[in-house]
Design an enzyme around this catalytic site. Structure first.
Site, short mmCIF file in Angstrom:
data_model
loop_
_atom_site.label_atom_id
_atom_site.label_comp_id
_atom_site.label_asym_id
_atom_site.label_seq_id
_atom_site.Cartn_x
_atom_site.Cartn_y
_atom_site.Cartn_z
N ARG A 1 6.10 4.25 -4.32
CA ARG A 1 7.53 3.93 -4.41
C ARG A 1 8.11 4.42 -5.73
O ARG A 1 9.26 4.88 -5.78
CB ARG A 1 7.72 2.41 -4.26
CG ARG A 1 9.16 1.95 -4.31
CD ARG A 1 9.26 0.45 -4.09
NE ARG A 1 8.41 -0.29 -5.00
CZ ARG A 1 8.71 -0.61 -6.25
NH1 ARG A 1 9.88 -0.25 -6.75
NH2 ARG A 1 7.87 -1.30 -7.00
N LYS B 1 -6.65 -16.45 6.62
CA LYS B 1 -7.58 -16.77 5.52
C LYS B 1 -6.85 -16.88 4.19
O LYS B 1 -7.30 -17.60 3.29
CB LYS B 1 -8.71 -15.74 5.47
CG LYS B 1 -8.26 -14.29 5.28
CD LYS B 1 -8.11 -13.87 3.83
CE LYS B 1 -7.56 -12.47 3.72
NZ LYS B 1 -7.37 -12.03 2.31
N ARG C 1 -5.87 -12.92 -5.23
CA ARG C 1 -4.55 -13.36 -5.66
C ARG C 1 -4.19 -14.73 -5.06
O ARG C 1 -3.57 -15.56 -5.73
CB ARG C 1 -3.50 -12.32 -5.27
CG ARG C 1 -3.68 -11.00 -5.97
CD ARG C 1 -2.51 -10.07 -5.75
NE ARG C 1 -2.37 -9.60 -4.38
CZ ARG C 1 -2.97 -8.52 -3.90
NH1 ARG C 1 -3.78 -7.82 -4.65
NH2 ARG C 1 -2.76 -8.13 -2.67
N TRP D 1 -5.04 -2.21 -3.13
CA TRP D 1 -5.85 -1.90 -1.95
C TRP D 1 -5.43 -0.57 -1.32
O TRP D 1 -6.28 0.23 -0.92
CB TRP D 1 -5.78 -3.04 -0.94
CG TRP D 1 -6.72 -2.86 0.23
CD1 TRP D 1 -6.41 -2.98 1.55
CD2 TRP D 1 -8.12 -2.54 0.19
NE1 TRP D 1 -7.51 -2.75 2.33
CE2 TRP D 1 -8.58 -2.49 1.53
CE3 TRP D 1 -9.02 -2.29 -0.84
CZ2 TRP D 1 -9.90 -2.19 1.86
CZ3 TRP D 1 -10.34 -2.00 -0.51
CH2 TRP D 1 -10.78 -1.95 0.82
#
Length: 345
Positions: free
Chosen positions: A43, A200, A264, A24
């Site tokens: 990273r 959610k 996911r 995202w």
């Protein structure tokens, strides 16, 4: 006292930095790159090199091409240099530690927008509360909604809400994020939008678990509906506005997360219903599912605010290994009935 996320005057839009190169974060960075200069902090330096050389992120978004103007950097300070807007796209369990490194590079008036849909364990804090704590004086907000990274990157029509205590600041930032296929609405209920996005994920675990057990579509529809009532109950008790949970940050995000094979958290729930352990499921995943960590925080918040959350309670019992998924659903069926619809507020 200013409203949450007010913080001050937003600096003129110049460079945008997205901190976090998951699916995202990378997608939002690519969206914004068509509107403003963007740096994506990765990273791993090898990922930054891939984004710059091939305009791809094959680990998280295989098969997709990113906006060619998007630049990536493995050095956080360099990625943040000169930015007027910083977008935090890291998981909730590292949000505080990464933000602590970010704040030293923030200039006056730099807006900080969170994409993270989770709650901090231990403190029970929302991401905007961590921002207020570590980055006081900066305009802050959240961008949230029923957004699946691959669909948005593919150009499918999608919508989100940018919520800030200072609505005028949000309106000035809309052109940074909006694209022809990505509609961005302005909201002021930062609390409700954040809680909708976090809660959610918990309900998606429960709905996925029902799917894994082979339960019918009408059972899953009932779970989604009662899950919406449950998350609204807690969200309102914590200061969110009831209408927010019927919008993009509530119902919209709930539907996308509960129904999409790309979700996911739904995936974790499905595998739990099929008999796998949480450890087995998460060990095989490349990205973080926020739901399992959030579920326990939500149950603690429900007790603190004296709110009944039976779906969450049964789910946590399964996650902790003390209850089988089928038994959890039998327990839910044995509960006394509540009025429908429920009064909120």
């Amino acid at each position: 006292m200013p409203p949450p996320g007010a913080g001050g005057t937003v600096a003129p839009v110049r460079r945008v930095t997205v901190v976090g190169a998951g699916s995202w974060g990378t997608t939002v960075a690519s969206l914004v790159a068509a509107n403003a200069p963007v740096r994506l902090w990765c990273r791993r330096r090898e990922l930054a090199a891939e984004v710059n050389a091939r305009h791809t992120n094959e680990q998280y978004l295989p098969g997709f091409s990113l906006e060619p103007s998007l630049q990536a950097d493995g050095d956080l300070g360099a990625a943040l240099s000169g930015s007027a807007t910083v977008v935090m796209a890291v998981p909730s369990h590292v949000f505080r530690s990464v933000l602590a490194e970010v704040v030293g590079h923030l200039g006056p008036g730099v807006a900080v927008i969170s994409l993270t849909k989770g709650l901090e364990q231990g403190s029970h804090r929302r991401m905007s509360q961590i921002l207020e704590e570590l980055a006081p004086g900066h305009p802050i907000g959240v961008l949230t909604g029923p957004n699946l990274a691959r669909e948005v990157l593919a150009g499918s029509l999608a919508a989100a809400v940018l919520a800030m205590g200072d609505v005028a600041a949000a309106e000035r930032l809309v052109p940074v994020f909006a694209r022809r296929h990505f509609r961005v609405y302005v909201g002021h209920d930062v609390v409700g939008c954040e809680l909708g996005g976090a809660l959610k994920n918990v309900m998606a675990l429960a709905v996925g678990m029902a799917e894994g057990l082979g339960l019918a579509h009408n059972t899953r529809a009932a779970l989604i509906t009662r899950g919406l009532a449950e998350l609204t109950r807690l969200g309102v008790a914590m200061g969110g506005e009831p209408a927010t949970f019927a919008g993009l940050a509530g119902l919209g995000d709930l539907l996308a997360t509960c129904l999409s094979p790309q979700s996911r958290n739904r995936h974790v729930g499905v595998e739990l219903g099929r008999g796998r352990t949480l450890g087995e499921i998460t060990d095989a995943m490349q990205q973080v599912a926020e739901g399992p960590k959030t579920a326990r925080v939500v149950l603690e918040l429900a007790a603190e605010h004296r709110v009944e959350m039976p779906i969450t309670a049964e789910l946590c019992a399964v996650l902790d290994g003390g209850r089988e998924p089928a038994e959890a659903y039998q327990n839910l069926l044995g509960r006394s009935l509540r009025p429908e619809p429920e009064p909120f507020g």
